[in-house]
Motif scaffolding. Structure first.
Motif, PDB file in Angstrom:
ATOM      1  N   LYS A 112       0.837  -1.198   0.000  1.00 55.29           N
ATOM      2  CA  LYS A 112       0.000   0.000   0.000  1.00 55.29           C
ATOM      3  C   LYS A 112       0.874   1.251   0.000  1.00 55.29           C
ATOM      4  O   LYS A 112       1.921   1.277   0.653  1.00 55.29           O
ATOM      5  N   ARG A 113       0.454   2.229  -0.740  1.00 54.51           N
ATOM      6  CA  ARG A 113       1.193   3.483  -0.824  1.00 54.51           C
ATOM      7  C   ARG A 113       0.390   4.607  -0.172  1.00 54.51           C
ATOM      8  O   ARG A 113      -0.820   4.699  -0.355  1.00 54.51           O
ATOM      9  N   ARG A 114       1.072   5.443   0.581  1.00 57.39           N
ATOM     10  CA  ARG A 114       0.436   6.583   1.242  1.00 57.39           C
ATOM     11  C   ARG A 114       1.325   7.810   1.084  1.00 57.39           C
ATOM     12  O   ARG A 114       2.555   7.675   0.990  1.00 57.39           O
ATOM     13  N   THR A 115       0.699   8.974   1.097  1.00 52.63           N
ATOM     14  CA  THR A 115       1.447  10.234   1.024  1.00 52.63           C
ATOM     15  C   THR A 115       0.915  11.192   2.086  1.00 52.63           C
ATOM     16  O   THR A 115      -0.285  11.212   2.382  1.00 52.63           O
ATOM     17  N   LEU A 116       1.828  11.966   2.639  1.00 51.73           N
ATOM     18  CA  LEU A 116       1.483  12.992   3.620  1.00 51.73           C
ATOM     19  C   LEU A 116       1.994  14.325   3.083  1.00 51.73           C
ATOM     20  O   LEU A 116       3.212  14.546   3.015  1.00 51.73           O
ATOM     21  N   THR A 117       1.077  15.194   2.684  1.00 52.39           N
ATOM     22  CA  THR A 117       1.438  16.451   2.047  1.00 52.39           C
ATOM     23  C   THR A 117       0.739  17.609   2.746  1.00 52.39           C
ATOM     24  O   THR A 117       0.185  17.449   3.831  1.00 52.39           O
ATOM     25  N   HIS A 118       0.790  18.750   2.097  1.00 51.96           N
ATOM     26  CA  HIS A 118       0.125  19.942   2.641  1.00 51.96           C
ATOM     27  C   HIS A 118      -1.367  19.701   2.822  1.00 51.96           C
ATOM     28  O   HIS A 118      -1.977  20.204   3.761  1.00 51.96           O
ATOM     29  N   ALA A 119      -1.951  18.905   1.949  1.00 51.94           N
ATOM     30  CA  ALA A 119      -3.376  18.609   2.060  1.00 51.94           C
ATOM     31  C   ALA A 119      -3.684  17.822   3.324  1.00 51.94           C
ATOM     32  O   ALA A 119      -4.824  17.837   3.802  1.00 51.94           O
ATOM     33  N   ASN A 120      -2.700  17.127   3.875  1.00 49.18           N
ATOM     34  CA  ASN A 120      -2.888  16.360   5.113  1.00 49.18           C
ATOM     35  C   ASN A 120      -2.490  17.135   6.358  1.00 49.18           C
ATOM     36  O   ASN A 120      -2.513  16.571   7.461  1.00 49.18           O
ATOM     37  N   GLY A 121      -2.099  18.388   6.212  1.00 50.76           N
ATOM     38  CA  GLY A 121      -1.789  19.199   7.382  1.00 50.76           C
ATOM     39  C   GLY A 121      -0.353  19.613   7.525  1.00 50.76           C
ATOM     40  O   GLY A 121      -0.014  20.332   8.473  1.00 50.76           O
ATOM     41  N   LEU A 122       0.537  19.195   6.629  1.00 50.62           N
ATOM     42  CA  LEU A 122       1.928  19.643   6.718  1.00 50.62           C
ATOM     43  C   LEU A 122       2.001  21.146   6.434  1.00 50.62           C
ATOM     44  O   LEU A 122       1.398  21.623   5.467  1.00 50.62           O
ATOM     45  N   PRO A 123       2.743  21.892   7.245  1.00 52.40           N
ATOM     46  CA  PRO A 123       2.838  23.332   6.992  1.00 52.40           C
ATOM     47  C   PRO A 123       3.594  23.653   5.700  1.00 52.40           C
ATOM     48  O   PRO A 123       3.403  24.711   5.121  1.00 52.40           O
TER      49      PRO A 123
END
Length: 1012
Positions: free
Chosen positions: A545-556
């Motif tokens: 499974k692939r996941r991404t954590l970006t600005h849309a997920n709350g990163l400043p």
């Protein structure tokens, strides 16, 4: 007083022992904020400071008292018109009961709950205020002319001078100065011009410093402080033997001597002991010193201090240390992120690799060589010349304790005693190595970029090489606990390599507009999750499974340089905008729902993080003591998660002012704003002295706002054209971590209504509207009545005309015909049959004439206004009572009045019809007829107790021969009357006729006309 004052807020970072303790030039590397006199921030020299339980930093100046909330300096003025003993404030003390003790050149005041109380009324310079262990407030007071000092104590809101201390005699030792302290054993230490006095249990011991004896009273003891370790320090503004800064040991004075400092050569103005039990020393011409154990730091104007003449030092409740100088105010704050640069001894500010060793040391690879941080000291590794001044690109400590070091285009192996070069399979340097890892089989993997290739090292030799494009170009390599290795590719993808097999997980669809997509760092967890720090955020792969954590997920921000987990398994990201911590629970929630926004805490430049340039080979590592280290192009940065968890100070919230139409109002329980107030401004604050920029506010005006308004860092609320009413303003403050002062602050106020906004005005308007409607209704009724009367008058005139015509034409003509017939009859002989017929015809004609005259008389009478309705009905009642089976009664209410002829006739006919129906059908025992003459209406009512009938018959009035009821309604409509008929079987019948007075009663004009 009129000079320009610069206030430098200096941010000093901390290391292992609290504040920055390594080299003495820490201050100049950080920015400072400047407030100038012309900005209205600080109008005079700061002389004293105190942090009250209200959260404000109170600053006494040569001009007056200021309060500081971390953002604004506001002069204090009394809402009750009270004045200080003098605006030249010399000392301040905040006590736990909420009092602020204010010493000035003319006395002592106390400020509590907004009220100012004069403690000493006579002239006296208050040099120092201090609270003892017993809670009593002590003060050093003196008169400037002649010079005279006294040690005083506050009792019953009065300053008692001298204090009742038997055995303490100051007169023999000249005058008392700023020096006053209480020792660990409870004894009192008092500084005089030429001596140091220790009073305990009624006995005084005297120490006479040689420097003061030689100076003959021109100097004196300026400060005395006691540390929690039991050290007593004495500061004198006269340097020399037993002068300057001295420590009292066994009743004797000892200076602090080191290669960098001889404390007896200092001119001491003030001393302070902070919460770390470190001694801060303010000098008259050599700036600021901080002494902690055997370590000494010095800060001067060349390092960024606002002036080398330090007047006061103070630590607030948030841990900030404030330094007042002759030119401004400096703040030293204990930052969460510590940065090590060339000022601390690094070979270069550009750090490409960091390696915590098993022995507790930190190896630091810079672009200018290899350094080691051990016990707070940074040294350069004793290594060959090629390492000493070369760029370090990567480091690894393998399972055997050997250190692998990437040095420019080569690789060095350090076994604890010597450095050995590592060559590739052809015996040449492996190139610029940017990634190192050791797998489960103890193979060391190297990723080089010049040229791009992956190499496997066993022992100390390269056994295999995988050049690009056989293995895609990568930047980082990490071992997989399940076997094999993971590669972070320059394409932004992840790849797993094991036993010659390569599996690639692509992230090309994530933010494809980013040009540089390289993976800067890899982390592989025991559960198989692989995290990659990329230029477009954080990526993760787990079980396919692939996941991404970006600005849309709350990163400043998304540009991620490096990452690592702390001991609590919280994830730390080194981003372009600072350090970010993501709690373990938030990370688990994101893994369960990759679209979720996670809660993060950002440690930006306000916390000491510096991220102005991109590191060439970003790395991060966790040391055995739990501290986290991040390589950057600006130096090596460190944060201790345990200290980062200390929590932000949640300040109290205050509503400072209410302005209505630009006029300020004092806040109270009965605050009332004038009518028609248009613009209302409420100023509020939360005194956060460390990080006021991180405070956020929300407020709600109860009675107007339905929901809370989130306004960020704004400290004003604005409302326009509030309607009259009672309101309650509620504001709260929260820190970046979400810790909130939920209670906040509230203020109630009322906006008074103008006259046209009052309930009375509404009542008046309602009454006026009702009166107008009633007038319109009455006018309409009069119009209807006039039209009806016009029709009635026309009906009367028509009757009169018909009566005249019948009388003047028809009856006269008939009478003439009868005379002719009479003449003709008389010519017929008596006894002739024709004569008999003519006589019979003439007799019938006489009857017709009589009936015609009767009809004309009836018409004439119906037009007469003097028809007595009451008399007519009484005659009718008497007539029917003779033949009725029951009792017939008549009642009259009100003064009888003449009715309009038509109304009277129609009402009489309606009543006659109703009475006839009752007599014929009701079989009633009691019949009551009522006549009511009122000012508003004329009422005729007939009530019987007969057998009644079903009112539904009224809907089909003409059915079964019931024409009487229909006729009654027609007659009622003719005179605009209300006819109500109520009846039930075996319940009797009620018939009521109502006629408005304006229609029913005859007018004077009609009466006069009828009289003629």
């Amino acid at each position: 007083m009129a000079r320009l004052i610069l206030i430098f807020v200096c941010l000093a970072l901390t290391c292992e022992r609290g504040y920055a303790l390594e080299p003495s030039h820490r201050l100049s590397q950080y920015g400072h904020s400047v407030w100038k006199v012309q900005d209205g921030a600080l109008p005079a020299v700061p002389e004293a400071m105190a942090h009250g339980i209200d959260g404000y930093l109170w600053i006494g100046t040569t001009w007056g008292l200021l309060r500081f909330d971390g953002v604004r300096f506001v002069p204090w003025t009394s809402a009750h018109g009270e004045q200080f003993a003098s605006k030249y404030i010399t000392s301040l003390l905040a006590t736990d009961d909420g009092s602020l003790w204010i010493g000035s050149i003319l006395g002592l005041d106390r400020l509590r709950d907004g009220r100012l109380t004069r403690i000493s009324t006579g002239p006296g310079l208050v040099l120092k205020i201090q609270v003892g262990r017993d809670g009593r407030v002590w003060a050093v007071q003196g008169n400037p002319s002649p010079i005279e000092r006294s040690l005083c104590v506050v009792q019953d809101d009065r300053l008692q001078c001298p204090a009742p201390l038997p055995g303490l005699d100051l007169s023999a030792n000249s005058c008392c100065t700023h020096g006053l302290a209480q020792g660990p054993d409870g004894s009192l230490w008092v500084g005089a011009d030429m001596a140091l006095l220790n009073w305990r249990d009624g006995k005084t011991d005297v120490i006479r410093p040689a420097a003061l004896e030689a100076n003959r009273g021109m100097g004196g003891i300026s400060a005395i402080v006691a540390t929690r370790r039991g050290d007593l320090w004495v500061g004198m503004n006269t340097p020399g033997h037993e002068g300057g800064l001295q420590r009292v040991v066994d009743g004797k004075l000892q200076p602090l001597l080191s290669p960098e400092l001889d404390s007896s050569a200092l001119m001491i103005y003030t001393l302070f002991v902070d919460s770390h039990d470190a001694l801060w020393v303010g000098t008259g011409d050599q700036g600021l010193l901080r002494i902690h154990g055997d370590r000494v730091e010095r800060f001067r104007s060349s390092d960024g201090l606002s002036s080398d003449t330090v007047l006061r030092i103070y630590e607030d409740r948030e841990g900030n240390v404030w330094v007042a100088t002759t030119r401004g105010l400096d703040r030293f704050r204990d930052l969460e992120v510590v940065t090590y640069t060339t000022r601390e001894g690094l070979s270069s500010d550009g750090v490409g690799a960091v390696l915590p060793r098993a022995d507790g040391s930190i190896w630091i690879g810079t672009i200018g060589g290899l350094n080691v941080l051990r016990d707070g000291e940074i040294t350069t590794v004793d290594a060959p010349h090629r390492i000493r001044n070369a760029q370090i690109t990567s480091m690894l400590e393998d399972a055997a304790g050997r250190v692998w070091i990437g040095v420019e285009q080569s690789m060095m192996l350090y076994d604890g005693s010597k450095f050995t070069p590592v060559a590739d399979a052809e015996g040449r340097p492996p190139g610029l190595v940017v990634g190192l890892a050791q797998d489960q089989d103890r193979n060391v993997w190297m990723e080089a970029i010049t040229p791009h290739r992956l190499m496997r090292v066993a022992g100390s030799k390269v056994r295999e090489q995988f050049p690009a494009p056989d293995i895609p170009a990568a930047r980082k390599v990490a071992a997989d606990p399940a076997g094999g290795i993971w590669l972070g590719l320059v394409s932004g993808d992840l790849a797993h390599f094991r036993n010659g097999r390569l599996d690639v997980l692509s992230y090309a669809e994530i933010n494809p507009t980013v040009q540089d997509r390289r993976v800067n760092q890899l982390l592989v967890q025991q559960d198989g999750a692989v995290l990659g720090a990329t230029e477009f955020g954080l990526i993760e792969a787990q079980a396919g499974k692939r996941r991404t954590l970006t600005h849309a997920n709350g990163l400043p921000c998304e540009r991620t340089f490096s990452m690592l987990f702390d001991a609590a398994e919280d994830l730390w990201l080194y981003l372009e905008c600072g350090l970010v911590r993501i709690r373990k629970s938030e990370l688990a929630a994101w893994r369960a729902d990759p679209s979720r926004r996670v809660a993060v805490r950002l440690f930006d430049t306000l916390y000491g993080s510096l991220t102005s340039r991109v590191p060439f080979t970003p790395e991060a590592a966790r040391a055995r003591d739990g501290r986290l280290w991040f390589a950057s192009a600006n130096g090596l940065q460190m944060i201790d998660p345990a200290r980062a968890d200390r929590g932000d100070f949640v300040p109290p919230v205050h509503i400072e002012a209410i302005l209505a139409d630009r006029k300020s109002y004092s806040m109270g329980s009965q605050l009332q704003l004038p009518p028609l107030t248009r613009d209302i401004e409420l100023a509020y604050t939360a005194p956060g002295l460390a990080l006021p920029q991180k405070l956020t506010f929300r407020y709600r005006l109860e009675g107007y706002d339905e929901h809370w308004q989130e306004v960020g860092a704004r400290r004003q609320a604005f409302y326009n054209d509030l309607p009259p009413g009672d309101y309650r303003f509620h504001v709260t403050a929260c820190t970046q971590d979400g810790a909130c002062n939920a209670q906040g602050a509230t203020v109630a106020f009322a906006v008074l209504p103008a006259f046209h906004q009052t309930p009375w005005f509404s009542v008046i308007v309602a009454l006026a509207a009702a009166a107008l409607l009633w007038a319109l209704f009455a006018w309409r009724l009069r119009q209807v009545a006039v039209r009806l009367r016009s029709r009635l008058e026309a009906s009367l005139e028509e009757r009169e005309r018909i009566a005249r015509e019948l009388h003047d034409t028809f009856l006269q003509s008939v009478q003439g015909l009868m005379l002719k017939f009479q003449s003709a009859m008389e010519k017929i002989p008596v006894g002739e049959p024709a004569r008999h017929i003519m006589e019979q015809a003439l007799e019938r004609a006489d009857e017709v004439m009589v009936e015609g005259r009767t009809r004309v008389t009836a018409l004439r009478r119906s037009t007469q206004g003097r028809h007595d309705f009451t008399a007519a009905i009484r005659m009718l009642t008497e007539r029917v009572a003779e033949d009725a089976k029951g009792d017939v009664r008549l009642s009259v209410e009100g003064e009888p009045r003449m009715l309009h002829p038509v109304v009277g006739e129609e009402a009489q006919r309606i009543l006659t019809e109703a009475l006839n129906n009752t007599l014929r059908h009701a079989n009633a025992r009691n019949i009551h007829i009522g006549i009511i003459y009122s000012r508003r209406e004329f009422v005729v009512r007939l009530v019987d107790d007969g057998r009644g009938f079903d009112v539904e018959v009224l809907k089909v009035a003409a059915a079964d021969g019931h024409w009487g009821l229909a006729g009654m309604r027609e007659r009622a409509r003719k005179i605009q009357a209300q006819l109500e008929i109520a009846s039930k079987p075996d319940a009797g019948t009620s018939i009521e006729l109502r006629v408005r007075a304006s229609i029913a009663y005859a007018t004077e004009r009609r009466e006069r006309r009828s009289a003629h």
